[in-house]
Scaffold this motif. Sequence first.
Motif, PDB file in Angstrom:
ATOM      1  N   ALA A  67      -2.489  -5.493  -5.980  1.00 30.78           N
ATOM      2  CA  ALA A  67      -3.908  -5.371  -5.628  1.00 30.78           C
ATOM      3  C   ALA A  67      -4.440  -4.126  -6.315  1.00 30.78           C
ATOM      4  O   ALA A  67      -3.730  -3.128  -6.474  1.00 30.78           O
ATOM      5  N   SER A  68      -5.691  -4.157  -6.754  1.00 34.99           N
ATOM      6  CA  SER A  68      -6.249  -3.032  -7.505  1.00 34.99           C
ATOM      7  C   SER A  68      -7.603  -2.639  -6.929  1.00 34.99           C
ATOM      8  O   SER A  68      -8.269  -3.424  -6.242  1.00 34.99           O
ATOM      9  N   GLY A  69      -7.991  -1.418  -7.225  1.00 37.45           N
ATOM     10  CA  GLY A  69      -9.265  -0.926  -6.716  1.00 37.45           C
ATOM     11  C   GLY A  69      -9.681   0.339  -7.424  1.00 37.45           C
ATOM     12  O   GLY A  69      -9.147   0.688  -8.494  1.00 37.45           O
ATOM     13  N   ARG A  70     -10.643   1.040  -6.812  1.00 32.88           N
ATOM     14  CA  ARG A  70     -11.161   2.290  -7.382  1.00 32.88           C
ATOM     15  C   ARG A  70     -11.316   3.329  -6.280  1.00 32.88           C
ATOM     16  O   ARG A  70     -11.748   2.998  -5.179  1.00 32.88           O
ATOM     17  N   ILE A  71     -10.960   4.568  -6.590  1.00 32.76           N
ATOM     18  CA  ILE A  71     -11.057   5.665  -5.639  1.00 32.76           C
ATOM     19  C   ILE A  71     -11.776   6.829  -6.308  1.00 32.76           C
ATOM     20  O   ILE A  71     -11.525   7.131  -7.480  1.00 32.76           O
ATOM     21  N   THR A  72     -12.698   7.453  -5.600  1.00 32.94           N
ATOM     22  CA  THR A  72     -13.394   8.627  -6.131  1.00 32.94           C
ATOM     23  C   THR A  72     -12.627   9.881  -5.749  1.00 32.94           C
ATOM     24  O   THR A  72     -12.447  10.177  -4.558  1.00 32.94           O
ATOM     25  N   LEU A  73     -12.148  10.610  -6.737  1.00 33.68           N
ATOM     26  CA  LEU A  73     -11.390  11.847  -6.547  1.00 33.68           C
ATOM     27  C   LEU A  73     -12.027  12.947  -7.368  1.00 33.68           C
ATOM     28  O   LEU A  73     -12.246  12.775  -8.572  1.00 33.68           O
ATOM     29  N   ASP A  74     -12.337  14.064  -6.725  1.00 35.44           N
ATOM     30  CA  ASP A  74     -12.941  15.215  -7.415  1.00 35.44           C
ATOM     31  C   ASP A  74     -14.208  14.797  -8.156  1.00 35.44           C
ATOM     32  O   ASP A  74     -14.463  15.248  -9.288  1.00 35.44           O
ATOM     33  N   GLY A  75     -14.980  13.891  -7.546  1.00 37.84           N
ATOM     34  CA  GLY A  75     -16.252  13.485  -8.133  1.00 37.84           C
ATOM     35  C   GLY A  75     -16.159  12.454  -9.232  1.00 37.84           C
ATOM     36  O   GLY A  75     -17.171  12.056  -9.807  1.00 37.84           O
ATOM     37  N   LYS A  76     -14.951  11.971  -9.516  1.00 36.35           N
ATOM     38  CA  LYS A  76     -14.761  11.000 -10.593  1.00 36.35           C
ATOM     39  C   LYS A  76     -14.060   9.760 -10.061  1.00 36.35           C
ATOM     40  O   LYS A  76     -13.137   9.849  -9.262  1.00 36.35           O
ATOM     41  N   GLY A 214      -7.638  -8.707  -5.413  1.00 31.63           N
ATOM     42  CA  GLY A 214      -6.269  -9.184  -5.321  1.00 31.63           C
ATOM     43  C   GLY A 214      -5.650  -9.017  -3.952  1.00 31.63           C
ATOM     44  O   GLY A 214      -4.423  -8.931  -3.822  1.00 31.63           O
ATOM     45  N   LEU A 215      -6.498  -8.995  -2.878  1.00 37.43           N
ATOM     46  CA  LEU A 215      -5.978  -8.911  -1.526  1.00 37.43           C
ATOM     47  C   LEU A 215      -5.370 -10.250  -1.121  1.00 37.43           C
ATOM     48  O   LEU A 215      -5.593 -11.281  -1.748  1.00 37.43           O
ATOM     49  N   LYS A 216      -4.609 -10.232  -0.022  1.00 36.25           N
ATOM     50  CA  LYS A 216      -4.026 -11.475   0.472  1.00 36.25           C
ATOM     51  C   LYS A 216      -5.127 -12.455   0.858  1.00 36.25           C
ATOM     52  O   LYS A 216      -6.203 -12.058   1.313  1.00 36.25           O
ATOM     53  N   ASP A 217      -4.845 -13.719   0.689  1.00 39.10           N
ATOM     54  CA  ASP A 217      -5.758 -14.770   1.125  1.00 39.10           C
ATOM     55  C   ASP A 217      -5.669 -14.870   2.638  1.00 39.10           C
ATOM     56  O   ASP A 217      -4.643 -15.252   3.198  1.00 39.10           O
ATOM     57  N   GLU A 218      -6.772 -14.463   3.340  1.00 40.22           N
ATOM     58  CA  GLU A 218      -6.752 -14.444   4.791  1.00 40.22           C
ATOM     59  C   GLU A 218      -6.510 -15.825   5.377  1.00 40.22           C
ATOM     60  O   GLU A 218      -5.965 -15.972   6.469  1.00 40.22           O
ATOM     61  N   SER A 219      -6.921 -16.877   4.650  1.00 40.40           N
ATOM     62  CA  SER A 219      -6.744 -18.223   5.179  1.00 40.40           C
ATOM     63  C   SER A 219      -5.275 -18.618   5.249  1.00 40.40           C
ATOM     64  O   SER A 219      -4.894 -19.542   5.958  1.00 40.40           O
ATOM     65  N   ALA A 220      -4.439 -17.901   4.489  1.00 34.98           N
ATOM     66  CA  ALA A 220      -3.012 -18.225   4.474  1.00 34.98           C
ATOM     67  C   ALA A 220      -2.231 -17.444   5.519  1.00 34.98           C
ATOM     68  O   ALA A 220      -1.034 -17.630   5.688  1.00 34.98           O
ATOM     69  N   LYS A 221      -2.921 -16.556   6.264  1.00 37.71           N
ATOM     70  CA  LYS A 221      -2.234 -15.724   7.244  1.00 37.71           C
ATOM     71  C   LYS A 221      -1.758 -16.555   8.432  1.00 37.71           C
ATOM     72  O   LYS A 221      -2.472 -17.403   8.937  1.00 37.71           O
ATOM     73  N   ASP A 222      -0.563 -16.312   8.877  1.00 31.19           N
ATOM     74  CA  ASP A 222      -0.012 -17.039  10.016  1.00 31.19           C
ATOM     75  C   ASP A 222      -0.617 -16.494  11.290  1.00 31.19           C
ATOM     76  O   ASP A 222      -0.445 -15.329  11.629  1.00 31.19           O
ATOM     77  N   GLU A 223      -1.347 -17.321  12.016  1.00 34.38           N
ATOM     78  CA  GLU A 223      -2.003 -16.904  13.239  1.00 34.38           C
ATOM     79  C   GLU A 223      -1.208 -17.295  14.483  1.00 34.38           C
ATOM     80  O   GLU A 223      -1.686 -17.166  15.600  1.00 34.38           O
ATOM     81  N   GLN A 224      -0.014 -17.842  14.307  1.00 35.38           N
ATOM     82  CA  GLN A 224       0.731 -18.327  15.451  1.00 35.38           C
ATOM     83  C   GLN A 224       1.327 -17.203  16.287  1.00 35.38           C
ATOM     84  O   GLN A 224       1.536 -17.358  17.480  1.00 35.38           O
ATOM     85  N   GLY A 225       1.589 -16.065  15.648  1.00 37.95           N
ATOM     86  CA  GLY A 225       2.132 -14.936  16.375  1.00 37.95           C
ATOM     87  C   GLY A 225       3.550 -15.193  16.872  1.00 37.95           C
ATOM     88  O   GLY A 225       4.244 -16.117  16.453  1.00 37.95           O
ATOM     89  N   ARG A 226       3.995 -14.366  17.800  1.00 39.74           N
ATOM     90  CA  ARG A 226       5.324 -14.485  18.389  1.00 39.74           C
ATOM     91  C   ARG A 226       5.172 -14.921  19.842  1.00 39.74           C
ATOM     92  O   ARG A 226       4.242 -14.518  20.522  1.00 39.74           O
ATOM     93  N   GLN A 227       6.114 -15.704  20.316  1.00 41.63           N
ATOM     94  CA  GLN A 227       6.025 -16.194  21.690  1.00 41.63           C
ATOM     95  C   GLN A 227       7.350 -15.989  22.399  1.00 41.63           C
ATOM     96  O   GLN A 227       8.408 -16.141  21.810  1.00 41.63           O
TER      97      GLN A 227
END
Length: 496
Positions: A67-76, A214-227
């Motif tokens: 995954a990629s992105g941009r960060i502002t450091l020291d004004g740049k 390039g984040l994970k596809d939220e639709s592919a996340k397992d929502e079943q959890g633990r039981q």
Amino acid sequence: MATEPAQRAYRAPCPGCGAPVEFKSAQSAYAICPYCQSMVVRDGEVLSRIGKMAELFDDHSPLQLMASGRITLDGKEHPFTLIGRLQYKSDAGVWTEWTAFLQDGELATLSEDNGAYVFTRTASVQQPLPDVAALRPGASVSLDGKAYSVAYTGQAQLISAEGELPKLPPLGQLFDLIELRSSDGEVLSIDTSRQPPAVDRGRAVLLEDLKLQGLKDESAKDEQGRQFSCPNCGAPVQVMLPGSKSITCPSCKSIIALDKGVGAELAFAEQDEPVRPIIALGSKGQLQGVHWQVVGFQHRMGQEPGDDEQFGWSEYLLYNQKRGFSFLVDSSDGWSMVSPTTGAPQMVQNGRSASYLGTTYQLQSAYEAETTYVLGEFYWKVERGQRTSNRDFASSKGLLSLEKTPSEVTWSAGDKLASDTVAKAFGLTDKADLLKRDDPGPFVATKSIGCGTLFIIAIVLIVLLSLLSNCSGPSGGGTRSSGGSYGGFSTGGSHK
């Protein structure tokens, strides 16, 4: 996507399975083979296998390698790519450190803990580091002329890793970890797994500000959890959040500890005198531009020193995958929404005020608090009867709250909310009257009362009591000052 820096990447076959292992940064000495999970160390052009990595803990993070992105450091603005991941565990829980490869070749760290994020870079400290054994939560420390507060001291261990890494502590080996925070929001962490100890400095960030791709596809996340079955009544209990340390049984309402894992022997505590939340667990709503879900509820009681009366309030634990956790607080003097701070506000010696991010907050109340009832999931180990020492502060810009236990100091900051805002957010306009509270008004700083003022107040009270006695006749009753008993939760209590 982040632009690739002008330096040569190195690729060689894994000594364990022969699959290609790539090093994008010349500073990376270690890598985890994505095929066989071999731990590989690089020595010049030679790769050696030094063991096998444990399986990653599934924390349902939206982040992933590359995954990629941009960060502002020291004004740049700097493009970066996530190339590695380290998972650590301490008595406070599990967290992740992502290795960020900046365009200029520098390596930084994006730390992720319960949906909160801090971006740090390696820092140099001129003066000797403080003695780890002498540090206590809440203590003040000065480094290179800057004041910090000790936010955490404890031991941690590496439990898993993946990708390309500049460091790789031995699996399961404990090391001391210290986290310092300043009143302007700076975070300084001291890691003793390396010698000399490594120091990282940075600040909190929001994922949306990093312009991530390039984040994970939220639709592919397992929502079943633990039981699992409730250890008290046997009813099914489902855990939806991967980092939960406590949960309540939906059937018998027992509090179940999860800090040792679902597969371990589960400790539980029964609860009586139930408190029914007005906003149901699982409810979804939008507050301050963010979509939240109610995952936990706790009712608390407070008592000011020298006062024999108690006051109560309720806290709803809200969760958003990219924002982490916040608290929606319901008290008789209004609704408020607060979140744990990244920095550590500085409190004056007498405790009458505290400063944070350039704003001074005045003390509104100091009191002892106790958790009396809980429902849902929590990212800390919650127990009925937990006690904390609290201080609530306020200014024209918002609210500030301090919660202290023998082992931890936690600050939270936020704002008051209008009752109708809460009702609309969760689609409860039909319960608007039930949600109605004293809505926020202009802040007036509390000032000290002088002797002359007290004398005048005493005279006025004597005159009023005399008039009331003449009007009502002898009743045999008396009067009682509230003593501020119901003003102790003006900032919404205190928070983990």
